[in-house]
Design a protein around this motif. Structure first.
Motif, PDB file in Angstrom:
ATOM      1  N   GLY A  16      36.584  16.803  -7.059  1.00  0.00           N
ATOM      2  CA  GLY A  16      37.236  18.106  -7.071  1.00  0.00           C
ATOM      3  C   GLY A  16      36.415  19.196  -7.736  1.00  0.00           C
ATOM      4  N   ALA A  17      35.354  18.841  -8.423  1.00  0.00           N
ATOM      5  CA  ALA A  17      34.524  19.834  -9.106  1.00  0.00           C
ATOM      6  C   ALA A  17      33.709  20.641  -8.110  1.00  0.00           C
ATOM      7  CB  ALA A  17      33.594  19.145 -10.101  1.00  0.00           C
ATOM      8  N   ARG A  60      33.245  23.158   3.212  1.00  0.00           N
ATOM      9  CA  ARG A  60      33.169  23.146   1.743  1.00  0.00           C
ATOM     10  C   ARG A  60      31.768  23.486   1.219  1.00  0.00           C
ATOM     11  NH1 ARG A  60      33.348  18.585  -0.400  1.00  0.00           N
ATOM     12  NH2 ARG A  60      33.082  17.235   1.411  1.00  0.00           N
ATOM     13  N   PHE A  61      30.829  23.677   2.109  1.00  0.00           N
ATOM     14  CA  PHE A  61      29.435  23.900   1.714  1.00  0.00           C
ATOM     15  C   PHE A  61      29.040  25.371   1.908  1.00  0.00           C
ATOM     16  CE2 PHE A  61      28.217  19.484   1.182  1.00  0.00           C
ATOM     17  CZ  PHE A  61      29.156  18.816   1.963  1.00  0.00           C
ATOM     18  N   THR A  62      28.332  25.908   0.917  1.00  0.00           N
ATOM     19  CA  THR A  62      27.789  27.260   1.001  1.00  0.00           C
ATOM     20  C   THR A  62      26.327  27.220   0.592  1.00  0.00           C
ATOM     21  OG1 THR A  62      29.917  28.298   0.478  1.00  0.00           O
ATOM     22  CG2 THR A  62      27.940  29.629   0.182  1.00  0.00           C
ATOM     23  N   ILE A  76      28.922  23.092  -3.374  1.00  0.00           N
ATOM     24  CA  ILE A  76      29.901  22.203  -2.748  1.00  0.00           C
ATOM     25  C   ILE A  76      31.228  22.399  -3.470  1.00  0.00           C
ATOM     26  CG2 ILE A  76      30.472  19.838  -2.065  1.00  0.00           C
ATOM     27  CD1 ILE A  76      27.536  19.084  -2.506  1.00  0.00           C
ATOM     28  N   ARG A  77      32.223  22.869  -2.702  1.00  0.00           N
ATOM     29  CA  ARG A  77      33.555  23.047  -3.293  1.00  0.00           C
ATOM     30  C   ARG A  77      34.381  21.790  -3.105  1.00  0.00           C
ATOM     31  NH1 ARG A  77      32.698  27.436  -0.344  1.00  0.00           N
ATOM     32  NH2 ARG A  77      34.006  26.678   1.354  1.00  0.00           N
ATOM     33  N   ASP A  78      35.325  21.579  -4.032  1.00  0.00           N
ATOM     34  CA  ASP A  78      36.240  20.430  -3.927  1.00  0.00           C
ATOM     35  C   ASP A  78      35.439  19.166  -3.587  1.00  0.00           C
ATOM     36  OD1 ASP A  78      38.972  19.448  -1.719  1.00  0.00           O
ATOM     37  OD2 ASP A  78      38.579  18.952  -3.818  1.00  0.00           O
ATOM     38  N   SER A  79      34.488  18.839  -4.428  1.00  0.00           N
ATOM     39  CA  SER A  79      33.596  17.716  -4.149  1.00  0.00           C
ATOM     40  C   SER A  79      34.361  16.404  -4.004  1.00  0.00           C
ATOM     41  CB  SER A  79      32.539  17.595  -5.249  1.00  0.00           C
ATOM     42  OG  SER A  79      33.145  17.472  -6.520  1.00  0.00           O
TER      43      SER A  79
END
Lengths: 111, 114
Positions: A16-17, A60-62, A76-79
């Motif tokens: 989630g990090a 989730r990737f930027t 990476i969001r919400d890993s």
């Protein structure tokens, strides 16, 4: 100075990090920037591909490129545990030039 | 598509022996790359071909290494004689004509030279 540098890690985060992976490069002639993901005992696979400065988002990737600072990032969001892999940044000038890979950052996402 | 195919997946050999690694690129891709990956040196480009012609072999470490691409669907990387320091994972990758930065990697050959 190496053409592309990357903190090898390892980086360990809880599920989630938000994860931030970074690379720097030395030659402003490079125009294309990629992130490859490599799972253990597998070949690298292309994850993100950008040309210009700015942000590019895919789920989730930027991927972020700052050409003035010669700095590229992958967020990476919400890993997820399935994101656990080694992430290699890569830079490229133009056709007939070789792609230069960074050494990779090992990421572990802990459930 | 089956993707890039490499064989063998694992190779264990004794120092001094000849080793041949094989690669079948994705159909329609006209660029083929051989890489070597180790913990110490990361992913290193050894050689790449465009339309079966070697374009840049500056990464080939020594004369003991040679690569061929006799046709669009097959390439070999040969090490003769092999040495323990050649132990590494060797990857083959291919790309489409218009985008050699978007490379598709095979599963690799894990080579151990004892």
């Amino acid at each position: 100075q190496k053409e592309v540098e990357q903190d090898p890690g390892p980086l360990s985060v809880p599920e989630g990090a938000i994860v931030s992976l970074n690379c720097t490069y030395s030659n402003s002639a490079f125009q294309y920037f990629m992130w490859y993901r490599q799972y253990s005992r597998k070949g690298p696979e292309l994850l993100m591909y950008t040309y210009s400065s700015g942000n590019k988002e895919d789920g989730r990737f930027t991927a972020q490129v700052d050409k003035s600072s010669k700095y590229i990032s992958l967020f990476i969001r919400d890993s997820q545990p399935s994101d656990s892999a080694t992430y290699l940044c890569a830079i490229w000038k133009t056709s007939y030039d070789k792609v230069i890979f960074g050494p990779g950052t090992s990421l572990s996402v802990i459930p | 598509d089956a993707g890039v195919i490499q064989s063998p997946r694992h190779e264990v050999t004794e120092m001094g022996q000849e080793v041949t690694l094989r690669c079948k690129p994705i159909s329609g891709h006209n660029s083929l790359f051989w890489y070597r990956q180790t913990m110490m040196r990361g992913l290193e480009l050894l050689i790449y071909f465009n339309n079966n012609v070697p374009i840049d072999d500056s990464g080939m470490p020594e004369d003991r290494f040679s690569a061929k691409m006799p046709n669009a669907s097959f390439s070999t990387l040969k090490i003769q004689p092999s040495e323990p320091r050649d132990s590494a994972v060797y990857f083959c990758a291919s790309s489409q004509p218009t985008s050699s930065s978007e490379q598709y990697f095979g599963p690799g050959t894990r080579l151990t030279v004892t």
